[in-house]
Write a protein that holds these residues in place. Structure first.
Motif, mmCIF file in Angstrom:
data_model
loop_
_atom_site.group_PDB
_atom_site.id
_atom_site.type_symbol
_atom_site.label_atom_id
_atom_site.label_comp_id
_atom_site.label_asym_id
_atom_site.label_seq_id
_atom_site.Cartn_x
_atom_site.Cartn_y
_atom_site.Cartn_z
ATOM 1 N N HIS A 233 38.885 33.710 28.846
ATOM 2 C CA HIS A 233 38.031 33.014 27.876
ATOM 3 C C HIS A 233 36.994 33.980 27.291
ATOM 4 O O HIS A 233 36.785 34.000 26.066
ATOM 5 C CB HIS A 233 37.325 31.845 28.564
ATOM 6 C CG HIS A 233 36.198 31.263 27.766
ATOM 7 N ND1 HIS A 233 36.386 30.306 26.787
ATOM 8 C CD2 HIS A 233 34.854 31.531 27.794
ATOM 9 C CE1 HIS A 233 35.217 30.007 26.246
ATOM 10 N NE2 HIS A 233 34.273 30.720 26.845
ATOM 11 N N LEU A 234 36.351 34.750 28.154
ATOM 12 C CA LEU A 234 35.316 35.681 27.688
ATOM 13 C C LEU A 234 35.902 36.742 26.774
ATOM 14 O O LEU A 234 35.249 37.190 25.822
ATOM 15 C CB LEU A 234 34.632 36.335 28.892
ATOM 16 C CG LEU A 234 33.848 35.388 29.815
ATOM 17 C CD1 LEU A 234 33.280 36.160 31.000
ATOM 18 C CD2 LEU A 234 32.745 34.668 29.057
ATOM 19 N N GLN A 235 37.149 37.131 27.049
ATOM 20 C CA GLN A 235 37.772 38.187 26.254
ATOM 21 C C GLN A 235 38.285 37.664 24.908
ATOM 22 O O GLN A 235 38.119 38.324 23.876
ATOM 23 C CB GLN A 235 38.928 38.807 27.036
ATOM 24 C CG GLN A 235 39.651 39.916 26.282
ATOM 25 C CD GLN A 235 40.825 40.476 27.061
ATOM 26 O OE1 GLN A 235 41.160 39.991 28.142
ATOM 27 N NE2 GLN A 235 41.473 41.495 26.524
ATOM 28 N N LYS A 236 38.893 36.491 24.917
ATOM 29 C CA LYS A 236 39.588 36.019 23.719
ATOM 30 C C LYS A 236 38.791 35.025 22.882
ATOM 31 O O LYS A 236 38.975 34.940 21.674
ATOM 32 C CB LYS A 236 40.928 35.395 24.114
ATOM 33 C CG LYS A 236 41.905 36.390 24.728
ATOM 34 C CD LYS A 236 43.246 35.721 25.054
ATOM 35 C CE LYS A 236 44.240 36.725 25.615
ATOM 36 N NZ LYS A 236 45.549 36.081 25.920
ATOM 37 N N VAL A 237 37.938 34.229 23.542
ATOM 38 C CA VAL A 237 37.200 33.193 22.814
ATOM 39 C C VAL A 237 35.785 33.650 22.479
ATOM 40 O O VAL A 237 35.336 33.548 21.336
ATOM 41 C CB VAL A 237 37.152 31.880 23.628
ATOM 42 C CG1 VAL A 237 36.407 30.798 22.845
ATOM 43 C CG2 VAL A 237 38.572 31.410 23.953
ATOM 44 N N GLY A 238 35.092 34.131 23.491
ATOM 45 C CA GLY A 238 33.726 34.593 23.268
ATOM 46 C C GLY A 238 32.969 34.685 24.565
ATOM 47 O O GLY A 238 33.337 34.065 25.562
ATOM 48 N N LYS A 239 31.917 35.470 24.558
ATOM 49 C CA LYS A 239 31.157 35.711 25.777
ATOM 50 C C LYS A 239 30.090 34.629 25.961
ATOM 51 O O LYS A 239 28.895 34.880 25.808
ATOM 52 C CB LYS A 239 30.553 37.113 25.765
ATOM 53 C CG LYS A 239 31.622 38.208 25.868
ATOM 54 C CD LYS A 239 31.036 39.585 25.902
ATOM 55 C CE LYS A 239 32.073 40.627 26.257
ATOM 56 N NZ LYS A 239 33.312 40.554 25.471
ATOM 57 N N PHE A 240 30.581 33.422 26.293
ATOM 58 C CA PHE A 240 29.680 32.305 26.564
ATOM 59 C C PHE A 240 30.339 31.373 27.570
ATOM 60 O O PHE A 240 31.562 31.323 27.693
ATOM 61 C CB PHE A 240 29.337 31.555 25.280
ATOM 62 C CG PHE A 240 30.540 30.991 24.559
ATOM 63 C CD1 PHE A 240 31.038 29.729 24.874
ATOM 64 C CD2 PHE A 240 31.182 31.730 23.570
ATOM 65 C CE1 PHE A 240 32.136 29.211 24.217
ATOM 66 C CE2 PHE A 240 32.295 31.221 22.918
ATOM 67 C CZ PHE A 240 32.775 29.961 23.237
ATOM 68 N N ASP A 241 29.500 30.638 28.282
ATOM 69 C CA ASP A 241 29.985 29.660 29.252
ATOM 70 C C ASP A 241 30.635 28.505 28.489
ATOM 71 O O ASP A 241 30.011 27.921 27.601
ATOM 72 C CB ASP A 241 28.816 29.141 30.101
ATOM 73 C CG ASP A 241 29.259 28.279 31.261
ATOM 74 O OD1 ASP A 241 30.015 27.321 31.025
ATOM 75 O OD2 ASP A 241 28.834 28.550 32.400
ATOM 76 N N PRO A 242 31.896 28.161 28.788
ATOM 77 C CA PRO A 242 32.581 27.114 28.019
ATOM 78 C C PRO A 242 31.961 25.727 28.157
ATOM 79 O O PRO A 242 32.202 24.871 27.311
ATOM 80 C CB PRO A 242 34.010 27.131 28.583
ATOM 81 C CG PRO A 242 33.901 27.800 29.905
ATOM 82 C CD PRO A 242 32.780 28.772 29.792
ATOM 83 N N ILE A 243 31.139 25.499 29.177
ATOM 84 C CA ILE A 243 30.508 24.186 29.346
ATOM 85 C C ILE A 243 29.094 24.177 28.773
ATOM 86 O O ILE A 243 28.738 23.327 27.953
ATOM 87 C CB ILE A 243 30.494 23.781 30.831
ATOM 88 C CG1 ILE A 243 31.926 23.533 31.314
ATOM 89 C CG2 ILE A 243 29.643 22.529 31.033
ATOM 90 C CD1 ILE A 243 32.027 23.126 32.765
ATOM 91 N N THR A 244 28.284 25.149 29.177
ATOM 92 C CA THR A 244 26.883 25.153 28.723
ATOM 93 C C THR A 244 26.701 25.865 27.391
ATOM 94 O O THR A 244 25.658 25.698 26.744
ATOM 95 C CB THR A 244 25.995 25.857 29.767
ATOM 96 O OG1 THR A 244 26.352 27.255 29.831
ATOM 97 C CG2 THR A 244 26.176 25.222 31.139
#
Length: 277
Positions: A233-244
């Motif tokens: 997720h951090l590599q492909k979507v973005g460097k953020f927590d998917p929930i918060t």
């Protein structure tokens, strides 16, 4: 000088072996890796590459031999422990095979937790653990059923003896017997409860995959994810927590040892949870 030349030749032979392997020419690949081993017998990867070829040909005896040699040269070889585990499972040496797969999994997570081979090792380990549970569960079920039937027979014999000695109390004795048989059934139902598939508790499952944790990590916000999944997720979507949605970097992920131990304890009691859908 000779050793340098030999090393270069061995490396070229390894590349030749890799080329043959990609073409599914496993015999030719084995020959190339064997020549490389002859030139440089102390390079573990030559042994594990040849072991992989033997695996493709289902020659599990040679897989075991090459992997044991590779492990002698490098105790931390993920592939050597992995292939050795598979070979031992094929030989029905389940306990030792599972130990080798667990070793490979631990080493793989430490070296590069996002690698495909970690997922592959987990799947093989889960299959082995599930088969082990299935066998043991069948044996437990058979033993419990036999014991239950013996207990029921003993209660009924006692009831018949009591009834013959206490005339006029037949209804009371029958009622007492039914209650005893019902209580006995509840006892054996509880004894078999761990082997009855149910649902894995939510706190033991990743919030993204909804699967039971394999390598849980916790974020600064307190949420726990499967390591490989959150890294992707951090590599492909973005460097953020998917929930918060708060900023999150790979370096901020910390192994959740408490959840990992809880998962281990749950799987030890409920082997059915190893089943891969």
């Amino acid at each position: 000088m000779a050793s340098i030349v030999g090393s270069k030749q061995a490396e070229q032979l390894k590349q030749d072996g890799n080329h043959y392997f990609q073409k599914n020419r496993f015999g030719a690949a084995i020959d190339a890796y064997t020549e490389a081993i002859t030139l440089c017998p102390n390079v573990p990867i030559y042994w594990t590459n040849r072991a992989l070829c033997h695996r493709k040909r289902n020659d599990w005896g040679r897989v075991e031999e090459d992997c044991r040699k590779a492990i002698q040269l490098d105790h931390n070889s993920v592939k050597a422990h992995y292939y050795l585990g598979l070979a031992l499972l094929q030989k029905e040496q389940y306990a030792e095979g599972v130990r080798e797969l667990e070793k490979a999994l631990d080493l793989g997570r430490g070296a590069n937790p996002g690698r495909y081979i970690v997922e592959e090792i987990w799947e093989e380990l889960a299959k082995a653990k599930y088969m082990e549970w299935e066998h043991e569960s069948t044996m437990r079920s058979w033993e419990l059923q036999n014991l239950k039937e013996s207990c029921e027979s003993a209660l009924k014999e006692t009831h018949m003896l009591d009834s013959s000695q206490t005339e006029g109390l037949k209804d009371e004795n029958s009622t007492a017997l039914l209650k005893q048989l019902e209580a006995l059934g509840e006892v054996f139902m509880k004894a078999a409860a761990d082997d009855i598939p149910t649902e894995v508790p939510d706190y033991l499952c990743c919030k993204i995959t909804l699967d039971i944790f394999r390598d849980p990590v916790i974020t600064p916000s307190g949420f726990t994810y499967e390591r490989a999944v959150i890294l992707e997720h951090l590599q492909k979507v973005g460097k953020f927590d998917p929930i918060t949605r708060e900023q999150l970097l790979p370096s901020q992920l910390v192994p959740n040892l408490a959840i990992k131990e809880s998962v281990r304890a749950f799987l030890d009691r409920h082997g059915w949870a190893y089943r891969i859908q």
